[in-house]
Design a protein around this motif. Sequence first.
Motif, PDB file in Angstrom:
ATOM      1  N   HIS A   1       0.816  -1.211   0.000  1.00 56.59           N
ATOM      2  CA  HIS A   1       0.000   0.000   0.000  1.00 56.59           C
ATOM      3  C   HIS A   1       0.858   1.274   0.000  1.00 56.59           C
TER       4      HIS A   1
ATOM      5  N   ARG B   1      -9.746   7.339  13.150  1.00 53.33           N
ATOM      6  CA  ARG B   1      -9.010   8.207  14.102  1.00 53.33           C
ATOM      7  C   ARG B   1      -9.224   9.682  13.760  1.00 53.33           C
TER       8      ARG B   1
ATOM      9  N   SER C   1      -6.929  -1.859   2.263  1.00 49.93           N
ATOM     10  CA  SER C   1      -6.167  -2.800   3.107  1.00 49.93           C
ATOM     11  C   SER C   1      -7.046  -3.541   4.100  1.00 49.93           C
TER      12      SER C   1
ATOM     13  N   ARG D   1     -11.002   1.000  -2.343  1.00 52.75           N
ATOM     14  CA  ARG D   1     -10.487   0.051  -3.337  1.00 52.75           C
ATOM     15  C   ARG D   1     -10.025  -1.202  -2.612  1.00 52.75           C
TER      16      ARG D   1
ATOM     17  N   ALA E   1      -5.800  -6.236  11.437  1.00 53.40           N
ATOM     18  CA  ALA E   1      -5.843  -5.233  12.510  1.00 53.40           C
ATOM     19  C   ALA E   1      -5.120  -3.986  12.033  1.00 53.40           C
ATOM     20  N   GLY E   2      -5.833  -2.879  11.973  1.00 53.08           N
ATOM     21  CA  GLY E   2      -5.201  -1.621  11.565  1.00 53.08           C
ATOM     22  C   GLY E   2      -4.505  -1.723  10.212  1.00 53.08           C
ATOM     23  N   GLY E   3      -4.987  -2.613   9.355  1.00 55.57           N
ATOM     24  CA  GLY E   3      -4.389  -2.775   8.025  1.00 55.57           C
ATOM     25  C   GLY E   3      -3.228  -3.763   7.996  1.00 55.57           C
ATOM     26  N   PHE E   4      -2.832  -4.293   9.151  1.00 53.82           N
ATOM     27  CA  PHE E   4      -1.796  -5.338   9.182  1.00 53.82           C
ATOM     28  C   PHE E   4      -2.478  -6.699   9.152  1.00 53.82           C
TER      29      PHE E   4
ATOM     30  N   ARG F   1       4.771  -7.285  18.039  1.00 55.39           N
ATOM     31  CA  ARG F   1       3.802  -6.811  19.025  1.00 55.39           C
ATOM     32  C   ARG F   1       2.372  -6.752  18.467  1.00 55.39           C
TER      33      ARG F   1
END
Length: 504
Positions: free
Chosen positions: A213, A259, A281, A303, A409-412, A473
């Motif tokens: 990304h 956020r 993502s 997208r 999670a959060g794009g990860f 983490r």
Amino acid sequence: MTSTPALPALAAQPSLFAAFALVAEARGAAPALLPDRGEALSYAGLRALTGRFAGALAARGVGAGERVVVQVEKSVGAVALYLACQQLGAVFVPLNTAYTDVEVGFFLGDAQPALFVHAPERAALWPASAAMGVDPGAGLWAEALGGEPLDTITPRGRDDLAAICYTSGTTGRSKGAMITQGNLLSNAATLIDLWRFSPDDRLLHVLPIFHVHGLFVALHCALLSGATILFEHGFDVARTRARLGEATVLMGVPTHYTRLLGDPAFGRGDCGTMRLFISGSAPLLAETHREFEGRTGQRILERYGMTEAGMITSNPYEGERVAGTVGFALPDVAVRLRADDGALAAPGSGAVGVLEIRGPNVIPGYWQLPQQSAEAFTEDGWFITGDMATIDAAGRVAIVGRAKDLIIAGGFNIYPKEIEEAIDAVPGVLESAVIGVPHPDFGESVVAVVVPRPGADLTGDAVMAAITPQLARFKHPRAVHLVPDLPRNAMGKVQKAELRKRFG
Ligand code: MCA
Ligand code: AMP
């Protein structure tokens, strides 16, 4: 300064760097990177810095086709290092800065790089290693600035590898997606056209540059259209709000948008110069889409993509951006659905199926994994995404779930199997199941459900202590529940939906 080369001419270049070099020459003194830390760089300046990093890499013996594994903080130097690998024809292998020594050790063993560029504390992990340094006076930075710059561009073809991006697998073992020059060039040209990038754009870059990304989609759209990048070293609501006032485009993950909305002062007044907000993502909630429009008057363009294919579908630039959908297949990409019964489902049939894709953006396979590479494609050559989707009669795609066991999670991306394997190896654990549960900030978060061995004196803290050195983490379970057994169906398969209901 001459005018920026036409998109068809760029798209026809044999390599990403050949295309970038043309743009850099044309844009000359125009600003390329305006970082929040450090000095601004023009296109000519970025091209020169890249040549310096290419010189430093060459002096360390890096050649075409060789891998350079990079785990460094986001900086202008890291961008130049990426481009330098492209100039040399080396294969760039970016790693998440959150990865532990154990995780990095695996990637180094798998990629067998000619050079590992890292933060100072990782030096012991690989013999051929170079500390990046945090500023131009240190480490590889200093070698680049003090050594001989390299001007030549190593010729590359469209089938040559440009990068390997690791993506965790449902088997628990990470796989290196082999990304070719053709993959990168075709996707960049398609997106620049579709999203109307021009030299007048100023892209606010808040994403990490170790994933597709932030590294490919964001950097290439801006750099190959001759636009300016407002380069942030990380994401922060106040800084983003402050810099939106000079930007025209933002690319973010849903967490960035939620956020921003979490700041009651954020609104229309922040977005006066903005023409486009893009999200991807991870799924963007329809309610976030609506709230964002209510507050700013802007309809986020969602997208959909993945490491193995870059961008796949997009809502239209002109035309309706429908909340909860990811739009249409990109012009050079084909999508189709395979229903549960194994048959292809026609668009508009209402069927839910696994999305299969084909196009110049799709990787040829995984690094040194011929069997997994073959299994990733259907017999007639379509890539199996593992995402569950619907396609309406007009061709609009909605992602409705995942056939693959994956938490975002959060794009990860987090693959439960990898965490389950780590937990199962902890003394006193009989078995475990890792699930994603809704999380207000990250979309999903990780929860572990663990069955102790009979008689074992196991605690959640002991499980966490054992897996902490092994896993980054962001993969750590936010809760560990000890249970006497796991719910299973008649086939013996753990019923994760049941666990999500219980612990969600
Ligand atoms: C940070 N933490 C996380 C995450 N990020 N936990 C779960 N998921 C995350 N994504 C944890 C940290 O370990 C830490 O835990 C705490 O949250 C705060 O960390 P901090 O570094 O301050 O967080 P942050 O800087 O606010 O980061 C949140 C973020 C970041 C900005 C949303 O995660 C991010 O930049 N995400 C974007 C990821 C992305 O680019 N994905 C694209 C891949 P503790 O305090 O407990 O120690 S997908 C892709 O490339 C495909 C092609 C596609 O479609 O785009
Ligand atoms: P990665 O392995 O990081 O490339 O992540 C790719 C995965 O992210 C896809 O297979 C999807 O499951 C998910 N994804 C990406 N964009 C979207 C989106 N807009 N909506 C839903 N899921 C998405």
